[in-house]
Design an enzyme around this catalytic site. Structure first.
Site, PDB file in Angstrom:
ATOM      1  N   ARG A  16       0.863  -1.268  -0.037  1.00  0.00           N
ATOM      2  CA  ARG A  16      -0.110  -0.007   0.205  1.00  0.00           C
ATOM      3  C   ARG A  16       0.692   1.236  -0.049  1.00  0.00           C
ATOM      4  O   ARG A  16       0.207   2.431  -0.118  1.00  0.00           O
ATOM      5  CB  ARG A  16      -0.876  -0.178   1.038  1.00  0.00           C
ATOM      6  CG  ARG A  16      -1.933  -0.878   1.102  1.00  0.00           C
ATOM      7  CD  ARG A  16      -3.086  -1.040   2.241  1.00  0.00           C
ATOM      8  NE  ARG A  16      -2.219  -2.104   3.224  1.00  0.00           N
ATOM      9  CZ  ARG A  16      -2.530  -2.296   4.472  1.00  0.00           C
ATOM     10  NH1 ARG A  16      -3.719  -1.608   4.958  1.00  0.00           N
ATOM     11  NH2 ARG A  16      -1.891  -3.310   5.195  1.00  0.00           N
ATOM     12  N   LYS A 366      30.222  29.024  -0.724  1.00  0.00           N
ATOM     13  CA  LYS A 366      30.274  27.676  -1.148  1.00  0.00           C
ATOM     14  C   LYS A 366      31.810  27.364  -0.927  1.00  0.00           C
ATOM     15  O   LYS A 366      32.638  27.882  -1.421  1.00  0.00           O
ATOM     16  CB  LYS A 366      30.067  27.472  -2.505  1.00  0.00           C
ATOM     17  CG  LYS A 366      29.901  25.731  -3.009  1.00  0.00           C
ATOM     18  CD  LYS A 366      30.465  25.691  -4.355  1.00  0.00           C
ATOM     19  CE  LYS A 366      32.147  25.351  -4.098  1.00  0.00           C
ATOM     20  NZ  LYS A 366      32.551  24.810  -5.592  1.00  0.00           N
TER      21      LYS A 366
END
Ligand code: UD1
Ligand code: CA
Length: 473
Positions: A16, A366
């Site tokens: 399910r 970064k």
């Protein structure tokens, strides 16, 4: 714990869920369901346990790692059959075994311990954890006799109409005396509607053989206040099986509330905990304030006296004391004491933001180290860089770290001043106390203490507009 072992059933397919991944690896608050179950088992003091794997077994085994015992149930012939697959694990042991389902992620150590105490005190050969529910659909029903003792468990599909009205259900968690369980397993048959070997049949088998069996009904002290008062949940959390995505989200909601409550009890302030998502793995120190719409994920640690403002997402990062963050994303990075970040900053992996640093709006960092006290106030990109202490970045600076194929490094010394709208073409080094004039495109190293001006000189052509005949009269 001495003479006490665990079995976790995790071989089922979970149709399910409509997923290509094994059901028990679906996450709740940042952690696979199976890890919540093993966590509850370990927290109740049971270290020696085995996991029954089957569907997606290789992936589940890999996830669990080498230190966790597993046994493979090749064909899923039912929960009783799954326990039969643990024959080798159980054969040389005496004492008690706790059986848990890998898809009941909200089970907690308090419930396990209370059930075990009840089991031992009454000298039962088997005890099942039960719950009173409003909608028993799908659960095995607890059939009690006129004296109120448990007689057997009847699966929903096999139940008579009368039995279907019973609202006390089997949560799928049990204690067994190992010797008695081994005996009962030999007698479990699959003569039921699903043609499965039901573990639940062990209860009736033991009872008929004259052994004492018990049903331990979840008590409300084991549940969270929020759960009792909300009235929204039809099943107590410790019995909530996750078989579908809807149940996965319901279980996540409860787990999330448990986690937020834990932090409040530890001294963390929430402006409104409803819209705050914190993974089970996150640590937060006292007097930190969390605003709505915050997501804290993975191995994140937040120090004392921080303010985590709205719309902030922090993943696998360390945030030290006194940091203020607003509407920003931080991934796999380290932010040191008293830094201020945001709004609208993006700190990408492997960055270190020094103490007292200011990172303002629309700044992206970064893989860069930003030294203590440096200010990067607005509209700037710094990548693959080492920036010293007490520097100042003007608006719109870009570290040009990529030439289309390779990335290069930029090093900037302490106390340097990078004027607005500068480009630093990497690889490049700027010395301590250097100044870069606004609008410069820096391609060569700048010595310490120097001013670098790298732009064309301004030329004013007097009367040019009138001469062109385009003067607006
Ligand atoms: C089971 C119980 C039911 C109980 C319910 C609670 C039985 C027969 N029924 O029903 O009384 O109310 O749990 O949630 O036990 N599994 C295996 N191998 C198998 C079958 C199942 O490892 O062959 C595992 C599943 O991965 C799952 C757990 O056992 O983790 C329960 O199995 P599931 O099929 O979900 O049982 P339910 O029908 O929910
Ligand atoms: Ca189930």
């Amino acid at each position: 714990m001495k003479n006490c072992y665990g079995l976790i059933l995790a071989a089922g397919e979970g149709k399910r869920m409509k997923s290509k991944h094994p059901k028990v690896l679906h996450s709740i608050c940042g952690k696979p369901m199976l890890d919540h179950v093993t966590g509850a088992l370990k927290a109740s003091g049971i270290e020696d346990y085995i996991v029954v794997i089957g569907h997606g077994g290789e992936i589940v085994k890999e996830h669990l790692g080498e230190n966790v015992k597993t046994t493979c149930q090749r064909e899923q012939l039912g929960t009783g059959h799954a326990v039969m697959c643990c024959k080798d694990f159980l054969s040389d042991k005496t004492g008690t075994v706790i059986v848990l389902a890998g898809d009941v992620p909200l089970i907690n150590s308090e419930t396990i311990s209370n059930m075990l105490e009840f089991h031992n005190k009454n000298k039962f050969s088997a005890t099942v954890l039960t719950a009173q529910v409003d909608e028993p659909q799908g659960f095995g029903r607890i059939v009690r006799n006129s004296a109120g003792d448990i007689e057997k468990i009847v699966e929903h599909k096999d139940a008579t109409e009368e039995e279907k009205n019973i609202k006390e259900v089997n949560s799928g968690t049990y204690c067994f005396d190992i010797k008695q369980l081994n005996g009962a397993l030999l007698q479990i048959k699959n003569n039921n509607l699903q043609q499965e070997y039901y573990l639940t049949d062990a209860i009736e088998i033991l009872k008929s053989a004259g052994h004492k069996v018990g049903a331990y009904k979840t008590c409300y002290s084991e549940l969270m206040e929020i759960e009792q008062s909300s009235g929204r949940y039809t099943v107590p959390s410790v019995a909530m099986g996750v078989n579908s995505r809807i149940q996965l989200q319901e279980a996540s909601e409860i787990m999330r509330k448990r986690i937020n409550l834990k932090h409040m009890n530890n001294g963390v302030t929430f402006i409104d905990a409803n819209g705050v998502y914190i993974d089970d793995t996150v640590v937060i120190d006292r007097d930190t304030v969390i605003y709505p719409g915050v997501m804290l994920e993975g191995n994140t640690r937040i120090g004392e006296d921080c303010i985590i403002g709205s719309d902030t997402r922090i993943v696998n990062s360390i945030i030290e004391d006194g940091v203020h963050i607003t509407a920003s994303h931080i991934h796999n990075s380290h932010v040191k004491c008293n830094a201020h970040i945001g709004p609208f900053a993006y700190i990408r992996p492997d960055s270190v933001i020094g103490s007292n640093v200011k990172i303002g709006d629309f700044v992206e960092i970064k893989k860069a180290v930003i030294g203590d006290g440096t200010k990067v106030s607005h509209l700037t990109y710094i990548g693959d860089s080492e920036v010293g202490k007490n520097c100042n970045f003007g608006c719109g600076t870009v570290v040009v770290n990529y030439n289309g194929s390779s990335k290069f490094k930029t090093i900037i010394g302490d106390n340097s001043f990078i004027g607005c709208n500068s480009n630093l073409i990497s690889p490049v080094e700027v010395g301590n106390n250097a100044y870069i004039a606004a609008g410069s495109t820096i391609t060569d190293n700048v010595p310490a203490g120097a001013l670098a001006v790298a732009r064309a000189r301004q030329v004013n052509k007097e009367g040019w507009v009138e001469k062109k005949g385009i003067w607006n009269k």
